[in-house]
Design an enzyme around this catalytic site. Structure first.
Site: not given
Ligand code: DGL
Length: 263
Positions: A72, A182
């Site tokens: 993440c 993301c």
């Molecule tokens: N998948 C996540 C990232 O890489 C987070 C997305 C989120 O929860 O806003 O930032």
């Protein structure tokens, strides 16, 4: 049993990293946590992101994880130092593929798509200052995309309209590389390519993350034996049938989903 590697995300996006780890390291047992009851992280405060990242990481450590992959970008940007200070196992972080984008661009303009919290982070600012000073970097926050991916929607008309609104100004300014900052966004790669009429390269770092994990496990002499066939366990803080189905859609296999215990 050989100890697993823990992998977590605010939700289902980290499955894009998990699949790459499983492909590169098929002998490793993996435990994945989707913190979907609290997703998206991208519009929450730094404190909230730190609190959730720590709670999930402690859970993984208590499960016996020998390393944790923060799948993440938002959690990496806001919580990775805290996790490294608080936990005694290696923490592998993720960062947007800005460096390869700088090498690849022909127009000298690259775009980074990420959550609001990531676009505002010092970590991204530093990454760009250090590695992309010689090109123009357009940073685009993309609120709303995570929610579509969480629902297993990668190409509806509403999603396409939202995406088009984000990328059109970037294309007009000459961006020829879209850097996905993301982990939910790799599931939108096909739609992004269609909307940009295949005029861009789309880069995401899951392979680099898997390779970094491999290096760390080898350095620590903790790689799983090649006689072992890696099992993947899934936990989520969210309980709903639709959520379970979305998870299986992204993983492309049936999943025995376990609840993330609440403290
Ligand atoms: N998948 C996540 C990232 O890489 C987070 C997305 C989120 O929860 O806003 O930032």
């Amino acid at each position: 049993m050989h100890r697993p590697v823990g992998v977590f995300d605010s939700g289902l996006g980290g499955i894009s990293v998990l699949r790459e780890i499983h492909r590169l390291l098929p002998h490793e047992h993996l435990s994945y946590v989707a913190d979907s009851a609290y997703a998206p992280y991208g519009d929450k405060s730094s404190e909230f992101i730190q609190e959730r990242s720590l709670a999930v990481s402690r859970f993984l450590q208590a499960q016996g994880a020998k390393a944790i992959v923060v799948a993440c970008n938002t959690a990496t940007a806001h919580a990775v130092e805290l996790l490294r200070a608080e936990l005694s196992i290696p923490i592998v972080a993720i960062e947007p593929a800005v460096k390869p984008a700088v090498r690849l661009t022909k127009t000298g303009v690259i775009a980074v798509l990420a959550t609001q919290r990531t676009t505002q982070s010092l970590r991204l600012k530093r990454l760009i200052e250090t590695h992309a000073a010689q090109v123009q970097v357009l940073v685009q926050a993309c609120p709303g995309l995570v929610e579509y991916v969480e629902q297993g929607d990668f190409g509806s008309a509403a999603l396409r309209a939202l995406l088009q609104g984000y990328i059109q100004p970037l294309l007009v300014q000459g961006a020829d590389i879209l850097v996905l900052g993301c982990t939910h966004y790799p599931f939108l790669t096909q739609t992004l390519l269609e909307l940009s009429e295949h005029r861009v390269h789309v880069l995401e770092p899951s392979n680099a993350v898997a390779q970094q994990l491999q290096r760390i496990l080898q350095q620590n002499q903790q790689a799983a034996p090649s006689s072992q066939s890696g099992q993947v366990q899934f936990y989520s803080s969210k309980r709903s049938q639709q959520h379970h189905l979305s998870m299986e859609l992204l993983w492309q296999q049936p999943i025995a989903l376990k609840p993330l215990p609440t403290p």
